[in-house]
Design a protein around this motif. Structure first.
Motif, PDB file in Angstrom:
ATOM      1  N   ARG A  81       0.831  -1.193  -0.129  1.00  0.00           N
ATOM      2  CA  ARG A  81      -0.037  -0.022   0.120  1.00  0.00           C
ATOM      3  C   ARG A  81       0.887   1.128   0.102  1.00  0.00           C
ATOM      4  O   ARG A  81       0.471   2.252  -0.678  1.00  0.00           O
TER       5      ARG A  81
ATOM      6  N   PHE B 276      -5.187  -0.779  -5.034  1.00  0.00           N
ATOM      7  CA  PHE B 276      -4.312   0.175  -4.651  1.00  0.00           C
ATOM      8  C   PHE B 276      -3.690   0.987  -5.849  1.00  0.00           C
ATOM      9  O   PHE B 276      -3.539   2.211  -5.760  1.00  0.00           O
TER      10      PHE B 276
ATOM     11  N   LYS C  93      -6.404   3.716  -7.009  1.00  0.00           N
ATOM     12  CA  LYS C  93      -6.353   4.836  -6.107  1.00  0.00           C
ATOM     13  C   LYS C  93      -5.319   5.550  -6.349  1.00  0.00           C
ATOM     14  O   LYS C  93      -5.097   6.806  -6.121  1.00  0.00           O
TER      15      LYS C  93
ATOM     16  N   GLN D 158       0.203   3.409  -3.127  1.00  0.00           N
ATOM     17  CA  GLN D 158      -0.956   4.120  -3.180  1.00  0.00           C
ATOM     18  C   GLN D 158      -0.564   5.703  -3.524  1.00  0.00           C
ATOM     19  O   GLN D 158      -1.420   6.507  -3.730  1.00  0.00           O
TER      20      GLN D 158
END
Length: 355
Positions: free
Chosen positions: A57, A84, A87, A61
């Motif tokens: 992450r 991830f 996003k 991200q």
């Protein structure tokens, strides 16, 4: 002459039959493997590994490199790493998964409103073609690490995808790894039981148990030596068949006591992340689902601080199973109390397929 030609034909037919049998065996192994990885319990276990998820992450991200990029997720599972990437602003994410869990990934993507960005593709990455005429991708994301780094043979799929689709300036997440070896104290394997079971000799079972590398949780207080780096990977340059290697090791003993086995663990790095994210599966690090891999020695070693355990570690993909790894370990120890030379062979299976 005719008899010789006939014998040659028989040999060719035999070789052809053997090749067909190998192909059939491998297909059966793949079907079994992907059926097991279609189980929700396995993916639940992976998702509960907070060290693993946190590293991916953080590496993905909040990484500006993902913005407006095309991403290939090799072995996407339930699609969390793909989400991830979505996003993070990726314009297209191709999530490839050979196991039937891909059906759940498709639903998860839709439920989280990423259907316009993420496309789930069911199939082996070696067998599929990318959609819409896509020739290259900017990023490959893959959770390729197995026990002792190479179990499961997922690295080969990643390297295949790299060679076929990654652009010259593309990134891989994660892209570095190091495999380490150390000596540990631990349990004596209680294998003498098999010599006499209700009056019967079941030592064949003992020999089978002795040849299995064990995936288990090792703690820092079991460490009996300094660690030794036995393999380092850079996934931008790593050749195929990386699991086949031979490494010398020297383990300097750090305290008096007994050494019952050798432990292997690995570190992984995301060198293209904003803050160079990494994590370790060391016995001294927080728990991960990979645990550690232990090679129990047939003869425990009485050691003193400052002594050195020398040897050779050879590993290669199993000839019998495409998802197992075989090891040969030679140990040469010349201690004050005892001098020992040991040669043992081990097989390591993917522990998640045994759940």
């Amino acid at each position: 002459m005719l008899e010789e030609l006939a014998k040659d034909d028989e040999k060719m037919d035999g070789n052809h039959t053997d090749a067909n049998q190998i192909i059939k065996d491998r297909r059966r192994q793949e079907e079994h493997y992907f059926k097991l990885y279609g189980r929700i319990e396995i993916h639940e276990w992976l998702l509960k590994d907070s060290v693993r998820i946190k590293a991916y992450r953080e590496a993905i991200q909040h990484n500006e490199f993902f913005r407006h990029k095309t991403v290939l997720d090799v072995g996407c599972g339930m699609g969390v790493l793909s989400m991830f990437a979505a996003k993070a602003g990726s314009k297209r994410v191709l999530a490839v998964e050979a196991a039937t869990i891909s059906e759940f990934a498709q639903q998860v993507v839709q439920d989280n409103e990423f259907g316009r960005v993420i496309q789930v593709i069911q199939g082996k990455v070696e067998d599929i073609e990318l959609p819409d005429g896509i020739k290259k991708v900017d990023i490959i994301v893959c959770d390729w690490m197995g026990s002792c780094l190479f179990s499961g043979n997922m690295l080969e799929s990643l390297l295949f995808a790299r060679d076929k689709w990654l652009s010259a300036t593309g990134h891989i997440y994660p892209d570095t790894a190091q495999l380490y070896l150390a000596a540990i104290k631990g349990r004596d394997q209680d294998l003498g039981f098999w010599h006499d079971v209700h009056g019967f000799d079941l030592s064949a079972i003992r020999r089978r148990c002795e040849s299995k590398a064990v995936v288990e949780h090792v703690t820092g207080d079991q460490m009996m030596s300094r660690v030794c780096l036995v393999k380092s990977l850079d996934l931008y340059t790593e050749p195929r068949q990386s699991a086949k290697s031979r490494s010398l090791f020297e383990l300097k003993v750090s305290r008096n006591g007994w050494v019952h086995g050798l432990v292997a663990y690995f570190d992984v790095g995301f060198s293209k992340s904003t803050q160079r994210i990494s994590f370790s599966t060391s016995p001294s690090a927080p728990w991960t689902h990979w645990n550690q891999t232990v090679f129990y020695l047939e003869t425990p070693l009485p050691v003193r601080a400052g002594e050195c355990i020398k040897g050779v570690l050879t590993m290669k993909p199993s000839e019998d199973s495409i998802f197992d790894t075989e090891f040969d370990i030679f140990v040469n120890f010349d201690g004050r109390e005892k001098s020992v030379t040991i040669h043992q062979s081990f097989v390591l299976s993917d522990p998640l397929t045994l759940c």
